[in-house]
Design an enzyme around this catalytic site. Sequence first.
Site, PDB file in Angstrom:
ATOM      1  N   LYS A   8      -7.708  26.286  52.687  1.00  0.00           N
ATOM      2  CA  LYS A   8      -6.576  25.594  52.070  1.00  0.00           C
ATOM      3  C   LYS A   8      -7.054  24.866  50.829  1.00  0.00           C
ATOM      4  O   LYS A   8      -8.030  24.107  50.886  1.00  0.00           O
ATOM      5  CB  LYS A   8      -5.959  24.615  53.069  1.00  0.00           C
ATOM      6  N   LYS A 223      -4.986  13.274  59.155  1.00  0.00           N
ATOM      7  CA  LYS A 223      -5.550  14.570  58.743  1.00  0.00           C
ATOM      8  C   LYS A 223      -6.611  15.025  59.756  1.00  0.00           C
ATOM      9  O   LYS A 223      -6.594  16.172  60.215  1.00  0.00           O
ATOM     10  CB  LYS A 223      -6.171  14.400  57.347  1.00  0.00           C
TER      11      LYS A 223
END
Lengths: 258, 258
Positions: A8, A223
Amino acid sequence: MDPLKIIKVGGNIIDNPEALDRFLEQFAKVQGPKILVHGGGKLATKLAEDMQVPVNMIEGRRITDAVTLDIITMIYAGKINKNIVAKLQANHCNAIGFTGADGNVICSVKRPVKTIDYGFVGDIVKVNPEVPDVLLQNGVTPVFCAITHDNNGQLLNTNADTIASALAVGLSKYYATELIYVFEKNGVLMSVDDEDSVIENINTESYEKLIKDGVIADGMLPKLTNCFDALKAGVSKVIIGNASVISNKNQKYTTLKL
Amino acid sequence: MDPLKIIKVGGNIIDNPEALDRFLEQFAKVQGPKILVHGGGKLATKLAEDMQVPVNMIEGRRITDAVTLDIITMIYAGKINKNIVAKLQANHCNAIGFTGADGNVICSVKRPVKTIDYGFVGDIVKVNPEVPDVLLQNGVTPVFCAITHDNNGQLLNTNADTIASALAVGLSKYYATELIYVFEKNGVLMSVDDEDSVIENINTESYEKLIKDGVIADGMLPKLTNCFDALKAGVSKVIIGNASVISNKNQKYTTLKL
């Protein structure tokens, strides 16, 4: 079998054409099966300004109304995704662009309204890994933007980190999957202002301690919690670092394992 | 094996949301392997106006400069293509959106400048049918917009009729291919103002006669010449008619065979 790498890349690289070109050159060279997931960067805001569409913020969060969803679809799935695909092709990486609607890969529900109506924002409910799997088996590299769908014809704006994590979990049925987050810092840092203070390895135990000691807090906490959720759901390892992590340079980065 | 149907739908349906919904419902029901190719309609012009980008016309033709290419990429590959894919998914057709860059399926060269510089317009030089073929074999339906690439990272604006024809020829290696052009008229007409005057069958011989008699002229002449070129290159048949041709209603339409 080689592990599947799900990489990502965030908006800071998308917004910098030279950095993006360098990143895509390196990404094209990554061996084995791989998937790219990209964020949106600032181009959507720029187009909204050019179209004189007002940005609708509630409590500091951008609301995805119908016009904003159109803008996001044009920028993420159109301009950014297709230019990335064309550049990967130029680097001899046979890429193919995806939203979650393509191949019915990522199904979401429109986020329910509690205190805030976020508009056309999707929370992922299901990943169908069959189409990416058949493409990977044929040497093709899927490139996902941050859009999903609800199976009733509605596209939905969806967080790119979450898409990467959901794909890694969904494809862990077929592959040992490694989830790699490329962002602007060198990794998870002991001291937020010191890029040399990369914590190279974190496991469940040390993670608890880092939270207790206040090293991991604020934006990094959700996260990393998502990363550990992905590991518990079948992902082999999660790597967090700057763009050099994909080219195996002798650069420090953070590896998360259970 | 069922023939592969490559169905091209024009801007008149793309521009009409209700007509597009009806068309996609019918398209989803078409049996056997199939590919959709769609034109762009008027949405790109609308976005250019919203962005206050001037339309650059030379001798009545739109020139694709860099900004116009961005607009086309956003509208064709983003807004139109992804909304079509999401709607086909809602109709239980497992669609996946494509430009010619995705899967390296359609390679073009930027049109050489003779008297007019058309800008970022591509003339197709090669079709690689492998990725659509593997998807079709897995029950997935590719949906192409009118964009190709040059293998050097450049997207190019390319005529949708030509894309449909090139795909039909390219895939005729693997399938008996039928090329179906859906447009605003009932078919090729004996008398341009009489929708009942559909010429139901045209072959090479009758085509020559129709040209000699002046029945086929103007815009229809290059279109049909391209259709006969596709037939000569391996396509089994070409069908031209209105949207009802894909649902096998008792409506007249035109069939072209050698």
